[in-house]
Write a protein that holds these residues in place. Structure first.
Motif, PDB file in Angstrom:
ATOM      1  N   ASN A 170     -34.069  16.433 -43.700  1.00 46.53           N
ATOM      2  CA  ASN A 170     -33.776  17.020 -42.399  1.00 46.53           C
ATOM      3  C   ASN A 170     -32.396  17.662 -42.367  1.00 46.53           C
ATOM      4  N   THR A 171     -31.448  17.092 -43.084  1.00 44.75           N
ATOM      5  CA  THR A 171     -30.096  17.654 -43.149  1.00 44.75           C
ATOM      6  C   THR A 171     -30.106  18.968 -43.917  1.00 44.75           C
ATOM      7  N   VAL A 172     -30.811  18.985 -45.046  1.00 48.03           N
ATOM      8  CA  VAL A 172     -30.895  20.183 -45.886  1.00 48.03           C
ATOM      9  C   VAL A 172     -31.522  21.337 -45.117  1.00 48.03           C
ATOM     10  N   THR A 173     -32.521  21.052 -44.293  1.00 50.99           N
ATOM     11  CA  THR A 173     -33.200  22.109 -43.543  1.00 50.99           C
ATOM     12  C   THR A 173     -32.218  22.868 -42.658  1.00 50.99           C
ATOM     13  N   GLY A 174     -31.356  22.151 -41.964  1.00 50.13           N
ATOM     14  CA  GLY A 174     -30.356  22.810 -41.122  1.00 50.13           C
ATOM     15  C   GLY A 174     -29.361  23.609 -41.934  1.00 50.13           C
ATOM     16  N   ASP A 175     -28.998  23.077 -43.097  1.00 49.87           N
ATOM     17  CA  ASP A 175     -28.038  23.757 -43.966  1.00 49.87           C
ATOM     18  C   ASP A 175     -28.636  25.050 -44.533  1.00 49.87           C
TER      19      ASP A 175
END
Length: 309
Positions: A170-175
């Protein structure tokens, strides 16, 4: 969310997955950047701009190589491992077939992302003639997940692994979304990020639903135990030790004087973000805790109090 309520995204995957629907991206030989300036603060430092601005493209290409290397490690060694275990019904947390089928699509997607990333590295070396310097053999998650899992009793280790991977996805998606919006970089790089984002949006939802299904069945005692581990994972995950080591290797590879090298090292020493609610990735992490329902649980709210606004 109960496991019985799970709805597969198989049809969406068949029509929209990048491995099904996207052509090969070819790197352009144009004047646009190969990597965003904002994502490599070294090239914006006072010493760099004064002493070696002509090395900008070399530094950005090397940073792209690290990004690609990170993607390959993340997709093939971390996400693939957990998704494959779920898909093959070898995970300690049992999921119904629809979940396991979707987990296998995640395996296919992630391995394809790694393949595309390696293709881009080959294309970049061919276009620029710049070979990569020594790249890290691990990423922050390579340390953060084992550190968190080691704190859990044996029977909870798979659950902790699941939650850690879900946080990361989920963090990578925003990045990736931020990268895909950057108009300063080559269209093929933006396209690569947009393709990745199309799949990662589906993945982030998948992992959040897996965690919701697990959390629905977890006992209060198990929730308490896991809640205490979450801040430890976040602390390890948000460190910049590996990035810092890479930046120091990059500085060593620059054709500059020792005085300039010393100044560059001094300037990057203070670039780390504090590991608290102001860290730029914390917003994505907290959003995941909302979406996965973990933050509805008082013990999780208490454990993450330092990261909540």
């Amino acid at each position: 969310m109960n496991a019985a309520d799970y709805q597969s995204f198989a049809e969406a995957w068949e029509s929209r997955a990048t491995i099904r629907s996207r052509p090969r991206r070819l790197l352009e030989d144009d004047q646009r950047l190969i990597y965003p300036l904002s994502r490599q603060p070294l090239v914006l430092s006072e010493t760099f701009l004064r002493e070696c601005p002509q090395q900008r493209d070399f530094a950005l290409v090397q940073t792209l190589y690290k990004f690609i290397n990170d993607v390959v490690i993340f997709e093939t060694e971390i996400v693939d491992k957990t998704a494959r275990s779920i898909a093959k019904n070898r995970f300690a947390v049992a999921f119904p077939f629809a979940c396991r089928y979707d987990a296998m699509t995640v395996v296919v997607d992630e391995d394809y992302h790694a393949l595309v990333a390696m293709d881009f590295m080959q294309q970049t070396v061919a276009l620029t003639g710049i070979e990569p310097i020594q790249l890290p053999d691990e990423i922050e998650l390579s340390r953060a997940i084992p550190a968190a899992v080691a704190l859990a009793p044996e029977y909870l280790r798979s659950a902790v692994e699941l939650i850690c991977v879900a946080i990361a996805e989920n963090t990578v998606t925003g990045d990736v979304a931020a990268f895909a919006r950057d108009d300063s970089v080559k269209p093929s790089i933006k396209g690569l990020m947009a393709d990745h984002l199309l799949d990662e949006g589906r993945h982030s939802s998948f992992w959040a639903r897996m965690v919701r299904i697990y959390w629905h069945t977890a006992s209060d005692t198990d929730r308490e135990t896991i809640a205490q581990i979450l801040p430890v994972f976040i602390g390890h995950y948000l460190t910049n030790d590996i990035q810092k080591s890479f930046d120091l290797r990059l500085i060593d590879a620059l054709p500059v004087s020792e005085t300039t090298r010393y100044s560059l090292r001094e300037e990057i020493a203070g670039l780390a973000f504090p590991i608290n609610r102001h860290h730029p990735l914390v917003g994505n992490i907290v959003r995941f805790f909302h979406n996965s329902s973990l933050l509805d649980t008082p013990c999780v709210q208490h454990a993450l109090r330092d990261y909540l606004v």
